[in-house]
Design a protein around this motif. Structure first.
Motif, short mmCIF file in Angstrom:
data_model
loop_
_atom_site.label_atom_id
_atom_site.label_comp_id
_atom_site.label_asym_id
_atom_site.label_seq_id
_atom_site.Cartn_x
_atom_site.Cartn_y
_atom_site.Cartn_z
N ILE A 65 -14.49 23.81 -32.14
CA ILE A 65 -14.60 25.11 -31.48
C ILE A 65 -13.93 26.21 -32.31
O ILE A 65 -14.39 27.37 -32.30
N ALA A 66 -12.92 25.88 -33.07
CA ALA A 66 -12.32 26.88 -33.96
C ALA A 66 -13.34 27.32 -35.01
O ALA A 66 -13.42 28.50 -35.37
N PHE A 243 -10.87 28.08 -24.54
CA PHE A 243 -10.53 26.72 -24.99
C PHE A 243 -9.31 26.76 -25.91
O PHE A 243 -8.37 25.98 -25.74
#
Ligand code: COA
Length: 254
Positions: A65-66, A243
């Motif tokens: 997700i980064a 997140f």
């Protein structure tokens, strides 16, 4: 050690996700390694079967997700698309051993494997909507075919995990075994395949897939264009930031 560990023996190339501290989340570099390995396996006669596996406790937490936040894939030739089209059109057999969570692409890639063995702790999920995204890997075509429309809609729209038994019933996996046995079973089945006449295997796979191959490629292209656009939109940015900040996303304003 690399985040994708590659081993070759007895005609089988094994690709193991090895990024446990991040739950085997897949980065652009990992997609590139897997795409390169598939290209190599496709060309080399010595490699007859490919196995994908993770760890006994986790297959993969899906796309990193980064990475989605900081360097979203932007071109059809980016590593994730190279990997997806590589696995979807891979001519030789592909076997997977899946234990623990298989999130996003951790589940959709299985639709392009030939044999899938699940540990009894396997949990599959497709949280694209929860991330402000849309399906990928032709899952919007293949999942309704496998599960029927309504069960596919539940999996893709609610994004809630479904367990190994449900995946077995849906035909997404071949067999469920205790998690510590899944890798050995996948290896044993891969070695059985590797001992068979490769041209027969390749022709059998081609014939089974040829009716769908073009549709799958088209669906992937269309999904890819939407996915790429949605990655940059407010809903996805909110989901990714939430997140990273370990909080619930707030979609009330997007
Ligand atoms: N991308 C980047 N990092 C991830 C990740 C992902 N997809 N999934 C997990 N991580 C990281 C966490 O940020 C955490 O890092 P930290 O220790 O530096 O804080 C570490 O991996 C452990 O994750 P955690 O959530 O604490 O593990 P868990 O066992 O409680 O839960 C999952 C495991 C897979 C259920 C959960 O991590 C998850 O839902 N991940 C996101 C899945 C996702 O939405 N993927 C995208 C699909 S398109």
């Amino acid at each position: 050690m690399s985040d994708i560990v590659k081993g070759v023996g007895d005609g089988v190339m094994t690709l193991t996700f090895n990024r446990l501290d991040k739950k085997n989340a897949i980065t652009a570099a990992m997609y590139a390694d897997m795409a390169d390995a598939l290209a190599q396996a496709s060309e080399q006669d010595a490699i007859r079967v490919v196995v994908f596996q993770g760890h006994e406790t986790i297959f993969s937490a899906g796309n990193d997700i980064a990475d989605f936040l900081n360097k979203p894939p932007s071109k059809q030739e980016s590593p994730v698309y190279r990997f997806l089209s590589g696995i979807a059109s891979f001519p030789k057999p592909v076997v997977a051993a899946v234990c623990g969570p298989a999130v996003g692409i951790g589940t959709t890639m299985l639709m392009h494997c030939d044999l899938v063995y699940a540990g009894d702790n396997a949990a599959f999920s497709l949280p694209f909507v929860n991330l402000g995204l849309c399906p990928e890997a032709a899952s919007s075509l293949l999942l309704p075919q496998m599960l029927g429309y309504h069960r596919a809609a539940e999996a893709l729209m609610l994004g809630e995990p479904f367990m190994a038994e449900a995946a077995l019933e849906a035909g997404l996996v071949n067999r469920i075994v205790p998690s510590q046995e899944a890798s050995n079973l996948a290896q044993a089945q891969a070695r059985k395949l590797a001992a068979k006449p490769i041209r027969s295997l390749v022709e059998t796979k081609r014939l089974m897939k040829k009716g769908e191959a073009q549709l799958v490629a088209q669906q992937m292209t269309e999904e890819g264009a939407s996915f790429e656009r949605m990655l940059r939109e407010p809903a996805a940015r909110e989901a990714f930031n939430a997140f990273m900040e370990k909080r619930k996303p707030d979609f009330s304003r997007v």
